[in-house]
Design an enzyme around this catalytic site. Structure first.
Site: not given
Ligand SMILES: O=c1ccn([C@@H]2O[C@H](COP(=O)(O)O)[C@@H](O)[C@H]2O)c(=O)[nH]1
Length: 281
Positions: A103
């Site tokens: 990001k």
């Molecule tokens: O809008 C967003 C953008 C990035 N993320 C990222 O995705 C994963 C989600 O992890 P889970 O364990 O599947 O919840 C995490 O690395 C976030 O930084 C997001 O969740 N939402």
């Protein structure tokens, strides 16, 4: 004998081929402290390394895309970043595309350095694509766009994120009545115009967002985090994206990782999700 330099294929083309072969699920490699503990590993750089490489070995031969979350590696300093370099190399060697979830986004001159770090194949962190933030103005991402075009890489630009705080900024209205997210999607539509079979400039749209007025068809891929642990389901992906669902990569981290360290259980979770998601294509 003259050698012809090979033109790198575009990220959009590589992604389409990978998803056709392996399915759309993107597996997040997020070594949370709680997951390390749950796996019986120490919360240090060696625990991080064992966790991350176990996940890569289990899922990277089967998933089209893996998405290491840079923050979980950075918290261990240079030793953590060294592990992240190993994750990138090992995932690529196993045939998965790598989306670096960093990001990043800054003034243009600094963005150029971030772009070199994450998109130049000569960089130890060189990935197939990187997540970027457009909230310093979409034009601040120009160095990322140029690097992606030069190296055959891709971007996933934050548009409608999965967190509940996102709408405060992303739903805000601009002078022409469009939302901030809509403007981001318009820029992506312009960047992807005419690309075949798929553009390389993607959006991040959470699998958790409610009803949206935005046009989510922009000839590019969509990274949809929030699938799994944050509550997003296959039905949500169908509801949110409609006809554009074929270009969506639902992304799941904890929901897969909590099955470890059993490699077969993680692999089976990836397969089961891909089987369910196949109905969307
Ligand atoms: O809008 C967003 C953008 C990035 N993320 C990222 O995705 C994963 C989600 O992890 P889970 O364990 O599947 O919840 C995490 O690395 C976030 O930084 C997001 O969740 N939402």
């Amino acid at each position: 004998m003259t050698s012809t330099p090979s033109t790198p294929s575009t990220f959009g083309a590589r992604l389409r081929a990978a998803v056709d072969a392996r399915g759309p699920l993107c597996v997040g490699i997020d070594p949370h402290a709680g997951l390390l503990a749950g796996w019986g590993l120490p919360d240090d750089a060696e625990g991080l390394r064992r966790f991350a490489l176990t996940v890569v070995e289990a899922v990277a031969p089967h998933a089209s895309v893996v998405k290491p979350q840079s923050a979980f590696y950075e918290r261990f300093g240079s030793r953590g970043v060294a592990v992240l370099e190993e994750v990138v190399a090992a995932s690529k060697a196993a045939g998965a595309l790598v989306v670096m979830d960093a990001k990043r986004g800054d003034i243009g001159s600094t963005s150029a350095a971030y772009a070199a770090a994450y998109l130049d194949p000569a960089s130890p962190l060189g990935s197939d694509a990187v997540t970027v933030s457009p909230f310093l103005g979409f034009g601040s991402l120009d160095p990322f766009v140029e690097a992606a075009e030069r190296h055959g890489g891709g971007l996933f630009v934050l548009a409608l994120t999965s967190n509940p705080e996102g709408p405060e900024v992303q739903h805000a209205r601009l002078e022409d009545g469009s939302t901030v997210a809509g403007r981001v999607l318009d820029h992506l539509r312009r960047l992807n115009a005419g690309a075949e079979p798929l553009g390389s400039f993607g959006a991040v749209v959470g699998a958790t967002i409610g009803a949206t007025e935005e046009d989510l068809a922009f000839n590019g891929p969509v990274l949809a985090p929030g699938y799994g642990a944050q509550g997003g389901t296959t039905a949500d992906v169908r509801r949110i994206f409609g006809a554009a669902a074929a270009n969506v990569l639902p992304s799941s981290s904890r929901e897969v990782l909590r099955r470890g360290p059993d490699a077969a259980a993680m692999r089976d979770a990836v397969r089961a999700a891909n089987d369910e998601l196949a109905a969307l294509r």
